[in-house]
Design a protein around this motif. Structure first.
Motif, PDB file in Angstrom:
ATOM      1  N   ASP A 268       0.484  -1.233   0.026  1.00 21.84           N
ATOM      2  CA  ASP A 268      -0.068  -0.207   0.464  1.00 21.84           C
ATOM      3  C   ASP A 268       0.954   1.390  -0.070  1.00 21.84           C
ATOM      4  O   ASP A 268       2.331   1.438   0.445  1.00 21.84           O
ATOM      5  CB  ASP A 268      -0.982   0.096   0.961  1.00 21.84           C
ATOM      6  CG  ASP A 268      -2.231  -1.161   0.605  1.00 21.84           C
ATOM      7  OD1 ASP A 268      -2.282  -1.415  -0.174  1.00 21.84           O
ATOM      8  OD2 ASP A 268      -2.033  -1.872   2.512  1.00 21.84           O
ATOM      9  N   PHE A 269      -0.004   2.671  -0.138  1.00 16.78           N
ATOM     10  CA  PHE A 269       1.507   3.610  -0.056  1.00 16.78           C
ATOM     11  C   PHE A 269       0.624   4.120   0.452  1.00 16.78           C
ATOM     12  O   PHE A 269      -0.823   4.466   0.910  1.00 16.78           O
ATOM     13  CB  PHE A 269       1.121   4.064  -1.538  1.00 16.78           C
ATOM     14  CG  PHE A 269       1.793   3.208  -2.622  1.00 16.78           C
ATOM     15  CD1 PHE A 269       3.449   3.201  -2.783  1.00 16.78           C
ATOM     16  CD2 PHE A 269       1.255   2.212  -3.671  1.00 16.78           C
ATOM     17  CE1 PHE A 269       3.894   2.002  -3.451  1.00 16.78           C
ATOM     18  CE2 PHE A 269       1.989   1.198  -4.595  1.00 16.78           C
ATOM     19  CZ  PHE A 269       3.451   1.117  -4.357  1.00 16.78           C
ATOM     20  N   PRO A 270       1.025   5.612   0.711  1.00 13.06           N
ATOM     21  CA  PRO A 270       0.327   6.982   1.718  1.00 13.06           C
ATOM     22  C   PRO A 270      -0.511   7.613   1.167  1.00 13.06           C
ATOM     23  O   PRO A 270      -0.558   7.501  -0.028  1.00 13.06           O
ATOM     24  CB  PRO A 270       1.945   7.835   2.007  1.00 13.06           C
ATOM     25  CG  PRO A 270       2.679   6.924   1.636  1.00 13.06           C
ATOM     26  CD  PRO A 270       2.166   6.002   0.894  1.00 13.06           C
ATOM     27  N   ALA A 271      -1.735   8.152   1.447  1.00 12.58           N
ATOM     28  CA  ALA A 271      -2.704   8.828   1.368  1.00 12.58           C
ATOM     29  C   ALA A 271      -2.147   9.464   0.273  1.00 12.58           C
ATOM     30  O   ALA A 271      -2.929  10.160  -1.098  1.00 12.58           O
ATOM     31  CB  ALA A 271      -3.807   8.677   1.911  1.00 12.58           C
ATOM     32  N   ALA A 272      -1.610  10.411   0.691  1.00  7.40           N
ATOM     33  CA  ALA A 272      -0.897  12.161   0.753  1.00  7.40           C
ATOM     34  C   ALA A 272       0.202  11.540  -0.918  1.00  7.40           C
ATOM     35  O   ALA A 272      -0.486  12.861  -1.664  1.00  7.40           O
ATOM     36  CB  ALA A 272       0.545  12.671   1.192  1.00  7.40           C
ATOM     37  N   PHE A 273       0.110   9.952  -0.746  1.00  7.23           N
ATOM     38  CA  PHE A 273       0.733  10.055  -2.291  1.00  7.23           C
ATOM     39  C   PHE A 273       0.210   9.714  -3.429  1.00  7.23           C
ATOM     40  O   PHE A 273      -0.178  10.107  -4.548  1.00  7.23           O
ATOM     41  CB  PHE A 273       2.123   8.477  -2.230  1.00  7.23           C
ATOM     42  CG  PHE A 273       2.667   8.337  -3.651  1.00  7.23           C
ATOM     43  CD1 PHE A 273       3.696   8.512  -3.988  1.00  7.23           C
ATOM     44  CD2 PHE A 273       2.154   7.120  -3.858  1.00  7.23           C
ATOM     45  CE1 PHE A 273       3.790   8.251  -5.456  1.00  7.23           C
ATOM     46  CE2 PHE A 273       2.451   6.449  -5.464  1.00  7.23           C
ATOM     47  CZ  PHE A 273       3.552   7.051  -6.228  1.00  7.23           C
ATOM     48  N   LEU A 274      -1.043   8.607  -2.750  1.00 11.24           N
ATOM     49  CA  LEU A 274      -1.921   8.338  -3.856  1.00 11.24           C
ATOM     50  C   LEU A 274      -3.125   9.802  -3.932  1.00 11.24           C
ATOM     51  O   LEU A 274      -3.034   9.496  -5.150  1.00 11.24           O
ATOM     52  CB  LEU A 274      -2.911   7.421  -2.979  1.00 11.24           C
ATOM     53  CG  LEU A 274      -2.501   6.049  -2.966  1.00 11.24           C
ATOM     54  CD1 LEU A 274      -3.437   5.074  -1.785  1.00 11.24           C
ATOM     55  CD2 LEU A 274      -1.696   4.907  -3.692  1.00 11.24           C
ATOM     56  N   ARG A 275      -2.901  10.898  -3.975  1.00 12.61           N
ATOM     57  CA  ARG A 275      -4.307  11.906  -4.057  1.00 12.61           C
ATOM     58  C   ARG A 275      -3.270  12.641  -4.975  1.00 12.61           C
ATOM     59  O   ARG A 275      -4.223  13.071  -6.142  1.00 12.61           O
ATOM     60  CB  ARG A 275      -4.465  12.534  -2.527  1.00 12.61           C
ATOM     61  CG  ARG A 275      -3.542  13.551  -1.819  1.00 12.61           C
ATOM     62  CD  ARG A 275      -3.911  13.818  -1.422  1.00 12.61           C
ATOM     63  NE  ARG A 275      -3.149  15.139  -0.707  1.00 12.61           N
ATOM     64  CZ  ARG A 275      -2.932  16.411  -1.356  1.00 12.61           C
ATOM     65  NH1 ARG A 275      -3.209  16.465  -2.241  1.00 12.61           N
ATOM     66  NH2 ARG A 275      -2.028  17.219  -0.487  1.00 12.61           N
ATOM     67  N   ARG A 276      -2.352  12.381  -5.298  1.00 10.49           N
ATOM     68  CA  ARG A 276      -1.523  13.504  -5.852  1.00 10.49           C
ATOM     69  C   ARG A 276      -1.662  12.540  -7.724  1.00 10.49           C
ATOM     70  O   ARG A 276      -1.043  13.020  -8.897  1.00 10.49           O
ATOM     71  CB  ARG A 276      -0.122  13.271  -6.134  1.00 10.49           C
ATOM     72  CG  ARG A 276       0.224  14.809  -4.816  1.00 10.49           C
ATOM     73  CD  ARG A 276       1.098  14.905  -3.989  1.00 10.49           C
ATOM     74  NE  ARG A 276       1.503  15.604  -3.149  1.00 10.49           N
ATOM     75  CZ  ARG A 276       1.438  15.905  -2.391  1.00 10.49           C
ATOM     76  NH1 ARG A 276       0.619  15.376  -1.501  1.00 10.49           N
ATOM     77  NH2 ARG A 276       0.856  17.145  -1.545  1.00 10.49           N
ATOM     78  N   CYS A 277      -1.597  11.232  -7.250  1.00  9.36           N
ATOM     79  CA  CYS A 277      -1.533  10.773  -9.232  1.00  9.36           C
ATOM     80  C   CYS A 277      -3.029  10.018  -9.022  1.00  9.36           C
ATOM     81  O   CYS A 277      -4.553  10.313  -8.334  1.00  9.36           O
ATOM     82  CB  CYS A 277      -1.355   8.483  -8.516  1.00  9.36           C
ATOM     83  SG  CYS A 277       0.379   9.087  -7.825  1.00  9.36           S
ATOM     84  N   ILE A 278      -2.963   9.536 -10.821  1.00  6.72           N
ATOM     85  CA  ILE A 278      -4.713   9.396 -11.534  1.00  6.72           C
ATOM     86  C   ILE A 278      -3.943   7.389 -11.192  1.00  6.72           C
ATOM     87  O   ILE A 278      -3.376   6.422 -11.863  1.00  6.72           O
ATOM     88  CB  ILE A 278      -4.467   9.699 -12.845  1.00  6.72           C
ATOM     89  CG1 ILE A 278      -5.253  11.359 -12.858  1.00  6.72           C
ATOM     90  CG2 ILE A 278      -5.507   9.109 -13.315  1.00  6.72           C
ATOM     91  CD1 ILE A 278      -6.150  11.593 -12.212  1.00  6.72           C
ATOM     92  N   ARG A 279      -5.219   6.991 -10.854  1.00  6.33           N
ATOM     93  CA  ARG A 279      -4.756   5.759 -10.412  1.00  6.33           C
ATOM     94  C   ARG A 279      -6.149   4.551 -11.891  1.00  6.33           C
ATOM     95  O   ARG A 279      -7.345   5.125 -11.359  1.00  6.33           O
ATOM     96  CB  ARG A 279      -4.889   5.244  -8.827  1.00  6.33           C
ATOM     97  CG  ARG A 279      -4.272   5.876  -8.291  1.00  6.33           C
ATOM     98  CD  ARG A 279      -4.894   5.622  -6.599  1.00  6.33           C
ATOM     99  NE  ARG A 279      -5.835   6.063  -5.731  1.00  6.33           N
ATOM    100  CZ  ARG A 279      -6.555   6.499  -5.075  1.00  6.33           C
ATOM    101  NH1 ARG A 279      -6.216   5.070  -3.809  1.00  6.33           N
ATOM    102  NH2 ARG A 279      -7.507   7.364  -4.612  1.00  6.33           N
ATOM    103  N   TYR A 280      -5.248   3.612 -11.683  1.00 13.19           N
ATOM    104  CA  TYR A 280      -5.824   2.877 -12.541  1.00 13.19           C
ATOM    105  C   TYR A 280      -5.181   1.248 -12.539  1.00 13.19           C
ATOM    106  O   TYR A 280      -4.182   1.232 -12.504  1.00 13.19           O
ATOM    107  CB  TYR A 280      -5.200   3.305 -13.985  1.00 13.19           C
ATOM    108  CG  TYR A 280      -6.384   2.315 -16.036  1.00 13.19           C
ATOM    109  CD1 TYR A 280      -7.033   2.201 -15.921  1.00 13.19           C
ATOM    110  CD2 TYR A 280      -5.443   1.172 -15.741  1.00 13.19           C
ATOM    111  CE1 TYR A 280      -8.393   1.292 -16.556  1.00 13.19           C
ATOM    112  CE2 TYR A 280      -6.222   0.209 -16.524  1.00 13.19           C
ATOM    113  CZ  TYR A 280      -7.640   0.090 -16.982  1.00 13.19           C
ATOM    114  OH  TYR A 280      -7.970  -0.870 -17.994  1.00 13.19           O
ATOM    115  N   THR A 281      -6.033   0.266 -12.570  1.00 10.27           N
ATOM    116  CA  THR A 281      -6.100  -1.187 -12.027  1.00 10.27           C
ATOM    117  C   THR A 281      -6.046  -2.163 -13.642  1.00 10.27           C
ATOM    118  O   THR A 281      -7.155  -2.340 -13.951  1.00 10.27           O
ATOM    119  CB  THR A 281      -6.470  -1.714 -11.000  1.00 10.27           C
ATOM    120  OG1 THR A 281      -6.409  -0.828  -9.716  1.00 10.27           O
ATOM    121  CG2 THR A 281      -6.265  -3.483 -10.949  1.00 10.27           C
TER     122      THR A 281
END
Length: 308
Positions: free
Chosen positions: A214-227
């Motif tokens: 898992d990654f920190p929320a602060a890192f994730l909110r700076r990304c567009i995420r796709y699985t």
């Protein structure tokens, strides 16, 4: 044509024709971005990342095509050859920004004397540092396997991903205001003033993850995420057709491989799409093995990845 093995195991030297390699194993590699077949909703994710100037975080199983995305986007949108930063447990943010050969500089000073102290030959930008150089068009950067990094690296990236700038302290302290520093992907140099690099166009950054942490929320909110989704038969037929230049015939040997591959994926096995492509190349060629040999080769190529 009857199958003739390259290697017989009898120790007798022969002149063997190995045939043509698979299209993706020719060197030097020729970019073929049209071969990548984007899965559903990936196009929208890419466009959102481009519009927002945000990194795209792709999560999926090994071999699902994550690292191929940036090649197609860069070619289609005109971002030039992608830069690549492959992550290991020893990777640091500084290594990605720049490299400074302090020992080499000290050695050169001893040989040339204090009168010749040029720092430029001993500083080189890393892949991330090169991507952040001011440019008319954004650069493309692949940060591959971010989940293999040290736990702190995603957090270390936050400021760079947010502000698109960094400092090279060795240049900030140097007597010259402007230093020509070599870029990562060639011998071109770029002037850097007082050790400060500030991008003018935020690069198109693709980060890939195998989903192992898992990654920190602060890192994730700076990304567009796709699985990346589990591929179905229709998408795999398109992938095979894109690589081999021919449509997959229903009920043919290639379709049989595709359907068997999909069934194993649905059963929870871990397999990579390039394994399927390898099997198609070997088992459907003019000199394909037959009978028990074909089954043995098929089992070897399509071995489950997590059961070793």
């Amino acid at each position: 044509m009857t199958w003739t093995p390259f290697y017989l195991g009898d120790g007798t030297p022969r002149n063997v024709d190995l045939g043509a390699p698979p299209p993706w194993r020719t060197f030097p590699r020729e970019a073929k971005p049209e071969r990548f077949q984007p899965p559903p909703r990936l196009v929208e994710a890419v466009n959102a990342a481009l519009a927002l100037r945000r990194p795209l975080l792709l999560t999926g199983a090994p071999g699902s095509g994550k690292s191929s995305v940036i090649k197609q986007v860069a070619a289609e949108v005109g971002l030039g050859a992608p830069l690549r930063w492959h992550i290991t447990s020893r990777s640091t943010l500084v290594d990605a920004l720049y490299r400074y050969d302090a020992l080499g500089r000290i050695h050169a000073q001893r040989l040339a004397g204090d009168s010749d102290d040029d720092i430029a030959p001993f500083v080189r930008l890393g892949p991330l540092g090169t991507a952040l150089l001011p440019s008319e068009r954004p650069r493309a950067l692949l940060i591959d396997e971010i989940d293999k990094s040290d736990l702190d690296l995603p957090s270390d990236l936050l400021e760079v991903l947010e502000y698109g700038e960094f400092e090279i302290p060795e240049l900030a302290r140097y007597r010259e205001d402007v230093v020509e520093v070599r870029e990562w992907d060639g011998d071109d140099c770029h002037p850097i003033a007082r050790g400060r690099v500030q991008c003018s166009n935020f690069p198109f950054v693709v980060l890939t993850s195998n989903g192992e942490r898992d990654f920190p929320a602060a890192f994730l909110r700076r990304c567009i995420r796709y699985t990346m989704p589990v591929p179905d038969a229709a998408s795999l037929r398109r992938v095979v057709a894109a690589h081999f230049g021919a449509d997959v015939e229903p009920s043919g040997p290639v379709d049989s491989l595709v359907l068997s591959f999909v069934a194993r994926l649905r059963a929870g096995e871990s397999l990579a799409v390039d394994q399927l492509l390898n099997a198609v190349h070997v088992l459907t060629s003019d000199q394909a093995p037959e009978g028990d040999a074909a089954q043995n080769v098929r089992d070897l190529i399509l071995r489950e990845l997590t059961g070793a």
